[in-house]
Design a protein around this motif. Structure first.
Motif, PDB file in Angstrom:
ATOM      1  N   UNK A   2      16.354  -7.422   6.273  1.00 53.40           N
ATOM      2  CA  UNK A   2      16.347  -5.970   6.442  1.00 53.40           C
ATOM      3  C   UNK A   2      14.950  -5.530   6.872  1.00 53.40           C
ATOM      4  N   UNK A   3      14.909  -4.533   7.745  1.00 48.05           N
ATOM      5  CA  UNK A   3      13.653  -3.909   8.169  1.00 48.05           C
ATOM      6  C   UNK A   3      13.775  -2.415   7.932  1.00 48.05           C
ATOM      7  N   UNK A   4      12.768  -1.824   7.321  1.00 42.97           N
ATOM      8  CA  UNK A   4      12.769  -0.391   7.077  1.00 42.97           C
ATOM      9  C   UNK A   4      11.404   0.197   7.344  1.00 42.97           C
ATOM     10  N   UNK A   5      11.325   1.504   7.297  1.00 48.22           N
ATOM     11  CA  UNK A   5      10.051   2.189   7.525  1.00 48.22           C
ATOM     12  C   UNK A   5       9.910   3.316   6.521  1.00 48.22           C
ATOM     13  N   UNK A   6       8.668   3.746   6.295  1.00 47.95           N
ATOM     14  CA  UNK A   6       8.419   4.862   5.395  1.00 47.95           C
ATOM     15  C   UNK A   6       6.991   5.339   5.588  1.00 47.95           C
ATOM     16  N   UNK A   7       6.745   6.582   5.209  1.00 51.49           N
ATOM     17  CA  UNK A   7       5.367   7.071   5.169  1.00 51.49           C
ATOM     18  C   UNK A   7       4.726   6.718   3.830  1.00 51.49           C
ATOM     19  N   UNK A   8       5.532   6.249   2.862  1.00 52.26           N
ATOM     20  CA  UNK A   8       5.028   5.782   1.569  1.00 52.26           C
ATOM     21  C   UNK A   8       5.695   4.432   1.292  1.00 52.26           C
ATOM     22  N   UNK A   9       5.086   3.360   1.772  1.00 53.75           N
ATOM     23  CA  UNK A   9       5.734   2.053   1.738  1.00 53.75           C
ATOM     24  C   UNK A   9       6.102   1.608   0.325  1.00 53.75           C
ATOM     25  N   UNK A  10       5.144   1.714  -0.599  1.00 49.97           N
ATOM     26  CA  UNK A  10       5.415   1.195  -1.941  1.00 49.97           C
ATOM     27  C   UNK A  10       6.583   1.934  -2.589  1.00 49.97           C
ATOM     28  N   UNK A  69       0.820  -1.223   0.000  1.00 47.96           N
ATOM     29  CA  UNK A  69       0.000   0.000   0.000  1.00 47.96           C
ATOM     30  C   UNK A  69       0.844   1.259   0.000  1.00 47.96           C
ATOM     31  N   UNK A  70       0.242   2.336  -0.468  1.00 49.17           N
ATOM     32  CA  UNK A  70       0.883   3.649  -0.389  1.00 49.17           C
ATOM     33  C   UNK A  70       0.484   4.261   0.947  1.00 49.17           C
ATOM     34  N   UNK A  71       1.083   3.759   2.016  1.00 48.97           N
ATOM     35  CA  UNK A  71       0.687   4.124   3.377  1.00 48.97           C
ATOM     36  C   UNK A  71       1.911   4.072   4.281  1.00 48.97           C
ATOM     37  N   UNK A  72       1.835   4.680   5.466  1.00 54.08           N
ATOM     38  CA  UNK A  72       2.948   4.573   6.417  1.00 54.08           C
ATOM     39  C   UNK A  72       3.049   3.153   6.972  1.00 54.08           C
ATOM     40  N   UNK A  73       4.240   2.790   7.375  1.00 58.53           N
ATOM     41  CA  UNK A  73       4.414   1.479   7.998  1.00 58.53           C
ATOM     42  C   UNK A  73       5.837   1.000   7.925  1.00 58.53           C
ATOM     43  N   UNK A 109       8.659 -10.224   0.488  1.00 60.42           N
ATOM     44  CA  UNK A 109       8.500  -8.953   1.195  1.00 60.42           C
ATOM     45  C   UNK A 109       7.237  -9.011   2.043  1.00 60.42           C
ATOM     46  N   UNK A 110       7.328  -8.548   3.271  1.00 62.80           N
ATOM     47  CA  UNK A 110       6.160  -8.388   4.124  1.00 62.80           C
ATOM     48  C   UNK A 110       6.074  -6.927   4.572  1.00 62.80           C
ATOM     49  N   UNK A 111       4.862  -6.435   4.782  1.00 65.11           N
ATOM     50  CA  UNK A 111       4.687  -5.061   5.253  1.00 65.11           C
ATOM     51  C   UNK A 111       3.687  -5.044   6.400  1.00 65.11           C
ATOM     52  N   UNK A 112       3.832  -4.057   7.268  1.00 66.41           N
ATOM     53  CA  UNK A 112       2.876  -3.766   8.330  1.00 66.41           C
ATOM     54  C   UNK A 112       2.554  -2.280   8.242  1.00 66.41           C
ATOM     55  N   UNK A 113       1.295  -1.942   8.141  1.00 69.13           N
ATOM     56  CA  UNK A 113       0.917  -0.535   8.053  1.00 69.13           C
ATOM     57  C   UNK A 113       0.721   0.057   9.438  1.00 69.13           C
ATOM     58  N   UNK A 114       0.874   1.371   9.523  1.00 70.45           N
ATOM     59  CA  UNK A 114       0.639   2.124  10.756  1.00 70.45           C
ATOM     60  C   UNK A 114      -0.190   3.351  10.406  1.00 70.45           C
ATOM     61  N   UNK A 115      -0.663   4.044  11.428  1.00 68.93           N
ATOM     62  CA  UNK A 115      -1.454   5.250  11.170  1.00 68.93           C
ATOM     63  C   UNK A 115      -0.587   6.386  10.653  1.00 68.93           C
ATOM     64  N   UNK A 116       0.672   6.429  11.055  1.00 69.75           N
ATOM     65  CA  UNK A 116       1.523   7.541  10.662  1.00 69.75           C
ATOM     66  C   UNK A 116       2.991   7.249  10.885  1.00 69.75           C
ATOM     67  N   UNK A 117       3.786   8.300  10.784  1.00 68.13           N
ATOM     68  CA  UNK A 117       5.236   8.145  10.851  1.00 68.13           C
ATOM     69  C   UNK A 117       5.712   7.712  12.231  1.00 68.13           C
ATOM     70  N   UNK A 118       5.113   8.246  13.288  1.00 75.82           N
ATOM     71  CA  UNK A 118       5.548   7.885  14.643  1.00 75.82           C
ATOM     72  C   UNK A 118       5.406   6.392  14.867  1.00 75.82           C
ATOM     73  N   UNK A 119       4.262   5.839  14.502  1.00 72.58           N
ATOM     74  CA  UNK A 119       4.056   4.403  14.664  1.00 72.58           C
ATOM     75  C   UNK A 119       5.050   3.593  13.862  1.00 72.58           C
TER      76      UNK A 119
END
Length: 476
Positions: free
Chosen positions: A223-231, A206-210, A257-267
């Protein structure tokens, strides 16, 4: 006809204002172009519709676009058009001028009616800048004038969308196709997916934070990373022009690849920190478990001491100093303070020797090491000098909540924090009650501590104390 994507949707919107989350769409224009790979032609379909925004159109906007309240009265609402608009955009590269504006408005409009919307987006402002870096301007008027385009009605959705299609045709008529496609690829950061990944591996992201996790043949992530725009962030790892050696190695080793979404950047930041320190991915060198991290305390004699992360009592962090990534980082901070305030290196524990410290020999110490300055006076000066390094006291008796809402308003995460530590994140009342009732004693986390301290310093109102009658009991 050769184009940089099999299907393009040139899109323009007219709106009641510039705030995507609050203003509304008044007109949609779409020029859908599907290239004919076997010939020189392309299938072009134009469509537009006025939209009833449900709110008055400001006079200045009416003057600019020519769209009045009377014109949109009785027009379909976006909710009634949403499925048709989504169908016309399906499978297309979304192309717009200042694309963040048009994409942002459509994303909010689709979110209001629960229609998924996550296309790949190309901004023709960026394309113009890359192909004509010396041009005087890159606004749509400038592009139209520079390329002698005749799209018809300006400041109306279909006319402006048509101008973008004419602009792209002009580019292909005057420039090598390879140059155009290289520019588009650079803007989109089109990934060259490793052959061991499915061609549609990015489509489900998704085009979402996580956070995202790259896996190889083993059960633990690479590797583990984070972004506000996952895709977009995941795709960037697989660009042909790798900016980091790590990306090249990941491309060779990755299998899924696995992803986990969050509500925003802090999460996303909180979750990334936890996953990296618990799973220890091989390629996350910068954020691996930081056992050397810690805080500084002052003893009864005013001498600094370093307390490593494993020995830090979370409840004692407020009132300590730092936090520091290592004992060496703490020493560097003390050395800087000693130079600025003429403090004694021996009393600060920076060196062990009898007699005058090295700074005293250079006349950069006021003499606590020789008894010239009383020990009590030196201690007071040390505490004053360290004031800016002090971790502030926790403002409440119990935990506090930091509420984070997703950009489309459909998700709320509540982060539970205490003593500058993260206790967990709740998605509903049951999870929140469990976090508040559980006797949590988190390990010291340098990155989370710094993150929460920065957030509190910047936006203290983000922290809402939990009422005492429902707060978790004080930890022993």
């Amino acid at each position: 006809m050769r184009l940089f994507a099999p299907a393009l949707a040139f899109v323009d919107l007219e709106t009641t204002g510039t705030y995507a989350a609050g203003d509304r769409v008044t007109e949609v224009g779409i020029v859908r172009v599907e290239a004919d790979p076997g010939g020189d032609s392309a299938r072009v379909e134009e469509w537009s519709s006025l939209v009833d925004p449900g709110v008055p159109i400001p006079p200045v906007i009416q003057s600019l676009t020519g769209i009045t309240d009377a014109m949109v009265r009785g027009a379909p609402t976006f909710s009634s058009l949403a499925r048709d608009v989504a169908r016309r955009l399906e499978g297309c590269l979304f192309v717009a001028h200042n694309a963040r504006f048009d994409f942002g408005f459509l994303k909010h409009e689709f979110a209001r009616v629960g229609v998924p919307f996550a296309p790949r987006v190309l901004c023709t402002v960026r394309l113009s800048r890359r192909l004509d870096p010396d041009a005087d301007g890159h606004g749509l008027d400038a592009v139209i004038a520079r390329h002698a385009l005749d799209p018809g009605e300006r400041h109306r959705a279909l006319g402006d969308a048509r101008a973008l299609w004419l602009f792209v045709q002009k580019l292909y008529a005057t420039r090598p196709a390879a140059d155009i496609e290289a520019a588009v690829k650079r803007i989109l950061r089109i990934p060259s997916l490793p052959p061991q990944l499915a061609p549609d591996a990015l489509d489900a992201i998704p085009d979402a934070p996580g956070v995202y996790l790259f896996y190889g043949d083993n059960p633990l992530p690479l590797y583990v990373g984070k972004s506000v725009h996952l895709r977009e962030r995941v795709a960037a790892h697989f660009c042909a022009d790798w900016q980091a050696e790590t990306d090249a190695r990941l491309s060779a080793e990755i299998r899924r690849i696995e992803v986990e979404t969050t509500a925003g950047e802090l999460g996303a930041l909180l979750r990334e920190s936890t996953l990296i320190k618990t799973l220890l991915p091989a390629h996350n060198r910068a954020l691996r478990r930081k056992e050397d991290a810690g805080v500084m305390t002052l003893g009864d004699d005013g001498r600094p001491a370093f307390v490593r992360a494993v020995a830090v009592d979370p409840a004692s962090v407020p009132g300590a100093y730092g936090p520091y990534s290592s004992r060496r980082a703490m020493r560097a901070a003390l050395q800087a303070l000693a130079a600025e305030h003429r403090l004694c290196w021996t009393r600060l524990g920076l060196e062990r020797r009898d007699g005058p410290c090295f700074a005293r020999q250079l006349r950069r110490c006021d003499g606590a090491c020789e008894g010239v300055e009383p020990a009590a006076g030196h201690e007071l000066r040390v505490r004053a000098a360290l004031a800016r390094e002090a971790i502030p006291a926790w403002p409440w008796k119990g935990p506090a909540l930091v509420r984070e809402v997703s950009a489309d308003g459909t998700r709320v995460d509540v982060h539970v924090v205490r003593d500058w530590h993260w206790l967990g994140t709740a998605r509903d009342e049951g999870e929140l009650a469990a976090l508040l009732e559980a006797p949590v004693r988190p390990a010291f986390d340098l990155d989370v501590c710094r993150l929460l301290l920065r957030l509190y310093a910047k936006v203290p109102a983000s922290f809402v104390p939990v009422p005492q009658e429902i707060a978790v009991a004080d930890r022993p």
